[in-house]
Design an enzyme around this catalytic site. Structure first.
Site, PDB file in Angstrom:
ATOM      1  N   ASP A 153      35.355  41.484  41.952  1.00 17.17           N
ATOM      2  CA  ASP A 153      34.810  41.332  43.297  1.00 17.17           C
ATOM      3  C   ASP A 153      33.541  42.162  43.406  1.00 17.17           C
ATOM      4  O   ASP A 153      32.970  42.582  42.396  1.00 17.17           O
ATOM      5  CB  ASP A 153      35.855  41.717  44.355  1.00 17.17           C
ATOM      6  CG  ASP A 153      36.324  43.177  44.221  1.00 17.17           C
ATOM      7  OD1 ASP A 153      35.661  43.968  43.512  1.00 17.17           O
ATOM      8  OD2 ASP A 153      37.351  43.528  44.830  1.00 17.17           O
TER       9      ASP A 153
ATOM     10  N   ARG B 255      40.675  45.557  56.564  1.00 22.95           N
ATOM     11  CA  ARG B 255      39.526  46.356  56.147  1.00 22.95           C
ATOM     12  C   ARG B 255      38.274  45.699  56.702  1.00 22.95           C
ATOM     13  O   ARG B 255      37.815  44.674  56.188  1.00 22.95           O
ATOM     14  CB  ARG B 255      39.460  46.458  54.621  1.00 22.95           C
ATOM     15  CG  ARG B 255      38.237  47.226  54.139  1.00 22.95           C
ATOM     16  CD  ARG B 255      38.332  47.655  52.683  1.00 22.95           C
ATOM     17  NE  ARG B 255      38.417  46.545  51.750  1.00 22.95           N
ATOM     18  CZ  ARG B 255      38.322  46.687  50.426  1.00 22.95           C
ATOM     19  NH1 ARG B 255      38.144  47.901  49.904  1.00 22.95           N
ATOM     20  NH2 ARG B 255      38.422  45.643  49.631  1.00 22.95           N
TER      21      ARG B 255
END
Length: 473
Positions: A391, A120
């Site tokens: 996160d 990603r």
């Protein structure tokens, strides 16, 4: 003495070509307010089919996502038994120069491993100030793409290897077209046939969900699937429509996938996949099981993935190796008959009124954002907090919730409302005013309109120039 370049000569050559063609268009996508408007969606799309699913990505798979600079975790992931490994430069990644250098430098090792790989890259809005092009900071997405496609022996016609890609934070057809042009340019530069590369689109923004079919159409030569990023999606939903609701949004605990608005989100994504022959990939199992009694957490993961399988998802992510089996087991549940109510705007926006907010919950929401911001500014993209893996996605949601609650003056359980002054008083119980993470959170929460993404705001506040740190190893 100047620091060594982040990109190899081969990667730099590809990145230069990408920037020459696309950097100006990326900059145009940064315009204020673009993330808070309805996307321009074509009224009519012709019949089309998504690209074939890569042969190494079997249905029912559990993908282990690992921060790109966490070299120890990446090496462990390659032997974890995961059906695929996702190398992440986005939500779990803190893009310090040391971390980017470590991640780029390790790519040949990862690409040599006999494990299906996905990566990603960073989103189109992000910049890479350590790699300028034409006197301007580089676009992180284009730098990451160039590094991923040229690592090791390099990906050239008939040789080399590249990971499949997850494309994050998509909000508009214009963004999808930039990615389509980047992939086509990269294939041409490397001597590859068109549509050699394969990508999965992350439908993790509210505008992106509304435009999901058009995004897939735009990238149909390369895109094999759509992926659900639930916390990023809720963050986007809150910052896009939160000021117009006239009522507070529930705290995170009240925004689970059992909510009809979230069921409608997942259903809309799967509906597009079914119509276009694409694969639906579910969200992340992001709990951290208690070593003394892991079964409750594992049971929750199995139940969550069984729900996704019933809706039609064929894969999902695990945040830790110990969650892989639970993810696979949940995904073995049979798909259910598609008899749900149609997806409507009313369903997508049907967030319940939470009533007066508990002060402890507001304090915990602020604490989550501060903890992640503090770690991220120090070069660490993930923290474990209260049995969950947190996160940037969950930190973004936390700050958006705080902004929305302050904006609508959410009532508090002990009386009064969450005003700017009340928020500051709560935040000061956790962190002093002069702490960088406090400055960042105050800026995000007290802005008239919610800023698009916190890393860009951290850079504007001159908070993202920490001293060089060693990468995780």
């Amino acid at each position: 003495m100047s620091a060594a370049p982040l990109l190899s000569p081969a990667a730099r050559a590809l990145a230069e070509r990408l920037h020459a063609a696309l950097a100006d268009r990326c900059a145009q996508l940064d315009g204020p307010g673009l993330a808070h408007t309805a996307p321009a969606v074509p009224e009519f799309l012709p019949e089309y089919r998504a690209a074939p699913v890569p042969a190494d990505l079997r249905p029912g798979r559990a993908e282990l996502i690992v921060e790109a600079s966490d070299l120890h975790a990446l090496r462990a992931a390659l032997t974890s038994g995961a059906d695929a490994v996702v190398i992440d430069f986005d939500d779990t990644f803190s893009p310090t120069r040391a971390n980017v250098a470590a991640a780029y430098g390790a790519l040949p090792e990862w690409l040599a491993a006999p494990v299906p790989l996905l990566a990603r890259p960073r989103a189109l809005y992000a910049v890479e100030a350590h790699e300028p092009f034409g006197g301007q900071p580089g676009r992180a997405a284009l730098c990451d793409l160039a590094a991923l496609l040229t690592a090791g022996a390099g990906l050239t016609a008939g040789a080399g290897r590249a990971p499949h890609l997850y494309l994050p934070k998509l909000e508009s057809v214009a963004q999808a077209q930039v990615w389509a042009d980047a992939l086509a340019l990269a294939e041409g530069h490397l001597g590859l046939g068109r549509a050699t590369l394969r990508v999965c689109l992350q439908i993790e923004t509210f505008p992106g969900l509304l435009a999901a079919d058009a995004l897939l159409f735009t990238l149909r030569d390369w895109a094999f699937g759509l992926n659900a990023g639930r916390w990023d999606y809720v963050f986007s939903l809150v910052k896009t429509v939160g000021a117009d609701l006239g009522r507070p949004v529930p705290p995170r605990a009240g925004l689970g996938m059992d909510l009809d608005a979230m069921q409608a989100y997942a259903q809309a994504l799967v509906d597009v996949c079914r119509a276009r022959g694409a694969q639906a990939v579910g969200g992340t199992a992001a709990v951290a099981p208690d070593p003394r009694d892991p079964q409750p957490a594992l049971a929750a993961v199995r139940a969550d993935k069984a729900r996704e399988a019933a809706q039609g998802f064929q894969g999902a992510w695990a945040g830790l190796p110990e969650l892989l089996d639970a993810v696979r087991e949940g995904l073995r549940a049979p798909a259910a008959a598609s008899d749900a109510a149609p997806v409507t705007s009313a369903r997508l926006l049907d967030l319940p009124h939470p009533g007066p907010l508990d002060g402890a919950e507001v304090l915990d929401t602020a604490g989550l954002a501060l903890d992640v911001f503090r770690a991220w500014l120090a070069g660490q993209g993930v923290v474990t907090r209260g049995g969950r893996i947190e996160d940037t996605a969950t930190a973004e949601l936390a700050r958006a919730l705080l902004w929305q609650w302050v904006t609508v003056r959410a009532p508090l359980g002990g009386g009064g409302a969450l005003t700017p002054d009340t928020y500051r008083a709560l935040r000061r119980r956790l962190c002093p005013d002069d702490a960088p993470e406090a400055q960042l959170l105050d800026h995000l929460v007290l802005s008239a309109a919610p800023p698009a993404y916190f890393p860009a705001e951290a850079a504007r506040l001159n908070l993202t120039d920490p001293p060089e740190r060693m990468p995780h190893d």
